[in-house]
Scaffold this active site. Sequence first.
Site, PDB file in Angstrom:
ATOM      1  N   GLY A 558       0.908  -1.092   0.024  1.00 40.70           N
ATOM      2  CA  GLY A 558      -0.067  -0.045   0.038  1.00 40.70           C
ATOM      3  C   GLY A 558       0.862   1.260  -0.129  1.00 40.70           C
ATOM      4  N   GLU A 559       0.521   2.312   0.590  1.00 35.08           N
ATOM      5  CA  GLU A 559       1.137   3.603   0.561  1.00 35.08           C
ATOM      6  C   GLU A 559       0.920   4.401  -0.613  1.00 35.08           C
ATOM      7  OE1 GLU A 559       5.057   3.174   2.405  1.00 35.08           O
ATOM      8  OE2 GLU A 559       4.568   2.216   4.016  1.00 35.08           O
ATOM      9  N   GLY A 560       1.159   3.715  -1.689  1.00 32.94           N
ATOM     10  CA  GLY A 560       1.096   4.237  -2.941  1.00 32.94           C
ATOM     11  C   GLY A 560       2.411   3.512  -3.920  1.00 32.94           C
TER      12      GLY A 560
END
Length: 592
Positions: A558-560
Amino acid sequence: MLMSDENRSKDENRSKDKNRYPDEQRDAVYRVIAERRDVRRGFLPDPVPADVLARILAAAHRAPSVGLSQPWDFIVLTDRARRERIAGLARRHRDEYAEDLPAARARAFDRLKIESILDTPVNIVVSCDRTRGGRHTLGRRTQPQTADFSCVLAVANLWLAARAEGLGVGWVSFFDERELAAELRLPPHLEVVAYLCVGYVTEFAPEPELAAAGWARRRPVSWAVHAEEFGRRGLPGEEPVDPLAEVIAAIAPPDQQAIAAAKERQDLMTKPRGSLGQLEDISTKLAGLAGSCPPPLPEPACVAVFAADHGVHAQGVTPWPQEVTAQMVANFLAGGAVVNAFAAQAGAEVTVIDVGVAGDLDNVPGLLPRKIARGTGDFTAGPAMTRDQAVAAITTGIEVARDLVAAGNRCLVTGDMGIANTTASAALICAFTGADPVEATGRGTGIDAATYARKIDVVCRGLARHQPDPADPVGVIAAFGGFEHGALAGFILGAAALRVPVILDGVIAGAAALAAVALAPDAIGACFAGHRSAEPGHTVTLSYLGLRPLVDLGLRLGEGTGAVLALPLVQSAARALRDVATFDSAGVAEKS
Ligand SMILES: Cc1cc2nc3c(=O)[nH]c(=O)nc-3n(C[C@H](O)[C@H](O)[C@H](O)COP(=O)(O)O)c2cc1C
């Protein structure tokens, strides 16, 4: 005798007419406002005559001020040696600012001129005395900063008067205020408000230089005007605009002409036909989105990490404590997370948006505080949020997208943080695609068999409880979503309405994209799947949306992170279409 209503209104109209300036003079006022520019280039060496300088300083001195305290002073500088020292101070801060910029921004900044201290014949410093007028200065008691506001109004008067005189003014703020104050021998109770470079110019640009250079865009006035209360946007005389309805209405299909031109150009480029594989499709899609071939380079790029907490955490769907959301936000802001490392490599900026973190966060640069609530409710016990909160989350995402594009970004990248958000994502994916919870639920950050079984059960119970209707995307978000899902859906819609590409990260962004596409099917034209997450629900989502991921590395962070890895691929696709020669132009023979 009492005046009749009719006579009174005639009388009032006469006095309105009497007070209004004649048309030509009124036009001149609006003209000087429209044509005032911050000027940094094209100054002439001609000195500014003393009487002209005196006039613009007198105009400045007529500004309104809190309690009529007139807290300003004007220091007029012409001495070359002093200005050289001051230019040195500005240069140092310019360099320090440049060092902090992501690569694409740093390149663009390098081309900008940010001061004309030595190119102008005269510099004017506007200082502020916050103590002037004593303790009973009318209006300053609760807001000491009104003294500074007053000085800024003096600057505005000077700037407008200078424009009418044909003088360019450039405001320089690349200073440590105390350093500059020392150089000017300001008494300690005075502060520098503005440093202005003033001189005659060859011409005034029609647009702000930063807009012309693509550094930032102007925001439409309708975004800035609210009726009665914040958020009811709309110009006087017009109905308040609903940002969601407005954005949905603005999303249009890709431009077929640009797509045809991109396909044609791909075939003429000095490479075998189709040899760039998926990148050819990406470049064509970028052209269709931008409505031009070649499309603009998708840089600078900004990763927007939307963070929020989830009530469903209480069901024991993850071994991570909820506080980790807030702790990771602090890590993103300190630059210590994986997304920061990848963004630094790709030359992108990272912005974190708190849309619903349970804990309190320190207001530090890089954080946009947009908390809708302190986490959602547990969707197995009731709706995760109200419909109003879902709309607020979507609207927040729309506004973040608009603001990041207005700030000059040409590519948006989704990021997310929220312990338990893969559970909410699985429920959203099932609701929108009809997938089976067993198929759509994954192991998130890594969970044991018992937790995994519980997670599937939680998703099943949520679906059974809410009986979601995919034709009501706001209702689906309200039932299961995290605030970050709602905001990401709005972010995607905002990007699509502005025809700016948005690179999607993994399963959380995918779930949000399902909502966005349910609200506006053409939004898909702006979406680029950065990667395929290891979460099974993401594969379901990608095939439902018809998106092919650019990177497939088994990431599940996640997080980008996955989206940022794909950024150079999307940028390279655009650059190929822009820069690669055609067989004709390069004199290369085609395959017979
Ligand atoms: C408070 C303030 C500080 C500014 N500081 C700088 C600066 O340090 N360097 C610069 O090049 N422009 C500076 N500007 C100019 C703005 O970039 C400019 O006003 C803006 O881009 C809009 O352009 P316009 O003034 O031509 O309409 C400053 C403007 C203001 C109001």
